[in-house]
Scaffold this motif. Sequence first.
Motif, PDB file in Angstrom:
ATOM      1  N   THR A 101     -19.728  85.983  14.487  1.00 47.04           N
ATOM      2  CA  THR A 101     -20.710  84.956  14.834  1.00 47.04           C
ATOM      3  C   THR A 101     -21.098  84.161  13.589  1.00 47.04           C
ATOM      4  OG1 THR A 101     -21.506  86.299  16.669  1.00 47.04           O
ATOM      5  CG2 THR A 101     -22.969  84.551  15.903  1.00 47.04           C
ATOM      6  N   LYS A 102     -21.267  84.845  12.462  1.00 42.21           N
ATOM      7  CA  LYS A 102     -21.555  84.125  11.212  1.00 42.21           C
ATOM      8  C   LYS A 102     -20.397  83.224  10.824  1.00 42.21           C
ATOM      9  CE  LYS A 102     -24.956  87.193   9.161  1.00 42.21           C
ATOM     10  NZ  LYS A 102     -25.255  88.140   8.071  1.00 42.21           N
ATOM     11  N   MET A 103     -19.189  83.637  11.103  1.00 39.69           N
ATOM     12  CA  MET A 103     -18.031  82.785  10.820  1.00 39.69           C
ATOM     13  C   MET A 103     -18.052  81.530  11.697  1.00 39.69           C
ATOM     14  SD  MET A 103     -16.225  83.882   8.286  1.00 39.69           S
ATOM     15  CE  MET A 103     -14.697  82.967   8.508  1.00 39.69           C
ATOM     16  N   ALA A 104     -18.524  81.656  12.929  1.00 37.61           N
ATOM     17  CA  ALA A 104     -18.655  80.467  13.780  1.00 37.61           C
ATOM     18  C   ALA A 104     -19.702  79.519  13.196  1.00 37.61           C
ATOM     19  CB  ALA A 104     -19.016  80.870  15.207  1.00 37.61           C
ATOM     20  N   ARG A 105     -20.797  80.073  12.680  1.00 37.03           N
ATOM     21  CA  ARG A 105     -21.811  79.239  12.016  1.00 37.03           C
ATOM     22  C   ARG A 105     -21.222  78.593  10.760  1.00 37.03           C
ATOM     23  NH1 ARG A 105     -25.571  83.949  12.365  1.00 37.03           N
ATOM     24  NH2 ARG A 105     -26.304  83.872  14.491  1.00 37.03           N
ATOM     25  N   ASN A 106     -20.472  79.390   9.996  1.00 33.91           N
ATOM     26  CA  ASN A 106     -19.835  78.859   8.790  1.00 33.91           C
ATOM     27  C   ASN A 106     -18.881  77.732   9.148  1.00 33.91           C
ATOM     28  OD1 ASN A 106     -17.082  79.176   7.038  1.00 33.91           O
ATOM     29  ND2 ASN A 106     -18.929  79.190   5.767  1.00 33.91           N
ATOM     30  N   ASN A 107     -18.155  77.892  10.227  1.00 35.03           N
ATOM     31  CA  ASN A 107     -17.237  76.855  10.682  1.00 35.03           C
ATOM     32  C   ASN A 107     -17.985  75.555  10.953  1.00 35.03           C
ATOM     33  OD1 ASN A 107     -14.686  75.856  11.948  1.00 35.03           O
ATOM     34  ND2 ASN A 107     -15.970  75.898  13.759  1.00 35.03           N
ATOM     35  N   ALA A 108     -19.091  75.638  11.676  1.00 37.77           N
ATOM     36  CA  ALA A 108     -19.871  74.431  11.979  1.00 37.77           C
ATOM     37  C   ALA A 108     -20.412  73.801  10.701  1.00 37.77           C
ATOM     38  CB  ALA A 108     -21.015  74.776  12.936  1.00 37.77           C
ATOM     39  N   TRP A 109     -20.919  74.617   9.804  1.00 37.27           N
ATOM     40  CA  TRP A 109     -21.471  74.122   8.537  1.00 37.27           C
ATOM     41  C   TRP A 109     -20.388  73.503   7.668  1.00 37.27           C
ATOM     42  CZ3 TRP A 109     -20.442  76.146   3.578  1.00 37.27           C
ATOM     43  CH2 TRP A 109     -21.262  75.668   2.560  1.00 37.27           C
ATOM     44  N   PHE A 131     -20.203  80.621  22.434  1.00 33.93           N
ATOM     45  CA  PHE A 131     -19.334  81.692  22.933  1.00 33.93           C
ATOM     46  C   PHE A 131     -19.562  82.966  22.124  1.00 33.93           C
ATOM     47  CE2 PHE A 131     -15.395  84.116  22.551  1.00 33.93           C
ATOM     48  CZ  PHE A 131     -15.178  84.448  23.885  1.00 33.93           C
ATOM     49  N   CYS A 132     -19.544  82.845  20.805  1.00 36.40           N
ATOM     50  CA  CYS A 132     -19.709  84.028  19.939  1.00 36.40           C
ATOM     51  C   CYS A 132     -21.088  84.652  20.114  1.00 36.40           C
ATOM     52  CB  CYS A 132     -19.474  83.646  18.480  1.00 36.40           C
ATOM     53  SG  CYS A 132     -17.739  83.298  18.122  1.00 36.40           S
ATOM     54  N   GLU A 133     -22.108  83.832  20.253  1.00 38.47           N
ATOM     55  CA  GLU A 133     -23.460  84.358  20.431  1.00 38.47           C
ATOM     56  C   GLU A 133     -23.616  85.092  21.758  1.00 38.47           C
ATOM     57  OE1 GLU A 133     -25.998  81.255  17.641  1.00 38.47           O
ATOM     58  OE2 GLU A 133     -25.730  80.762  19.757  1.00 38.47           O
ATOM     59  N   GLY A 134     -22.762  84.795  22.721  1.00 38.37           N
ATOM     60  CA  GLY A 134     -22.822  85.456  24.022  1.00 38.37           C
ATOM     61  C   GLY A 134     -21.971  86.710  24.127  1.00 38.37           C
ATOM     62  N   LEU A 135     -21.209  87.020  23.090  1.00 37.89           N
ATOM     63  CA  LEU A 135     -20.348  88.203  23.127  1.00 37.89           C
ATOM     64  C   LEU A 135     -21.141  89.489  22.948  1.00 37.89           C
ATOM     65  CD1 LEU A 135     -17.364  87.025  20.881  1.00 37.89           C
ATOM     66  CD2 LEU A 135     -17.332  87.366  23.372  1.00 37.89           C
ATOM     67  N   THR A 136     -20.599  90.553  23.506  1.00 35.64           N
ATOM     68  CA  THR A 136     -21.108  91.905  23.256  1.00 35.64           C
ATOM     69  C   THR A 136     -20.051  92.643  22.435  1.00 35.64           C
ATOM     70  OG1 THR A 136     -20.073  92.884  25.202  1.00 35.64           O
ATOM     71  CG2 THR A 136     -22.275  91.874  25.509  1.00 35.64           C
ATOM     72  N   PRO A 137     -20.415  93.737  21.805  1.00 39.14           N
ATOM     73  CA  PRO A 137     -19.397  94.496  21.058  1.00 39.14           C
ATOM     74  C   PRO A 137     -18.184  94.870  21.919  1.00 39.14           C
ATOM     75  CG  PRO A 137     -21.577  95.238  20.434  1.00 39.14           C
ATOM     76  CD  PRO A 137     -21.761  94.286  21.594  1.00 39.14           C
ATOM     77  N   ALA A 138     -18.407  95.188  23.179  1.00 35.88           N
ATOM     78  CA  ALA A 138     -17.301  95.563  24.064  1.00 35.88           C
ATOM     79  C   ALA A 138     -16.339  94.395  24.297  1.00 35.88           C
ATOM     80  CB  ALA A 138     -17.838  96.072  25.397  1.00 35.88           C
TER      81      ALA A 138
END
Length: 180
Positions: free
Chosen positions: A7-15, A97-104
């Motif tokens: 999820t942090k990588m998705a934020r990094n991507n946007a930034w 999408f990433c923020e909506g994921l669960t570990p499973a």
Amino acid sequence: MLLDHLTKMARNNAWSNHRLYAACARLTEAEYRATRVSFFPTIPLTLSHILTVDWYYIDALMEEGRGYDVFIADEPFATFAELDAAQRASDRKLLAFCEGLTPADLERKVILDRREAGRFPEAIAAILGHLYIHQIHHRGQVHAMLSGTSVAPPQLDEFFLDQDLHLRRQELRALALPET
């Protein structure tokens, strides 16, 4: 921990895209479209490739069914402003999408349709890792191409360390992204 990192990588991507596009926005049209030495010979072709590949993998991750139809053109937008808006929308979609994921979900398989090569089930975590590497690789090419213009390439590696927060805080706020 992996879910948090992805999820942090998705934020990094946007930034990172925000910073890269802000630099490209300062180019003249001639500089933006000039032929350069790179895998894709221009900045808009490289930015378009990043976006269409993002579309491909996000489509697969969300099981939307478009597959290779996302590759409608090498340069799907006529203007920088349209490309910028589309990349921002794609970045928001990936982050949501990433923020909506669960570990499973990370081990759940989705299908990558490679047309004639076949259909391949891949784990969501593996696809996300691949997508982030792809984005970083091609942003690096644009970064290098900017070195041959009147616009200095932006710093793209000030994201994860707490000591660098002050260097990204304003942009994170502008993007409505968490500061951590």
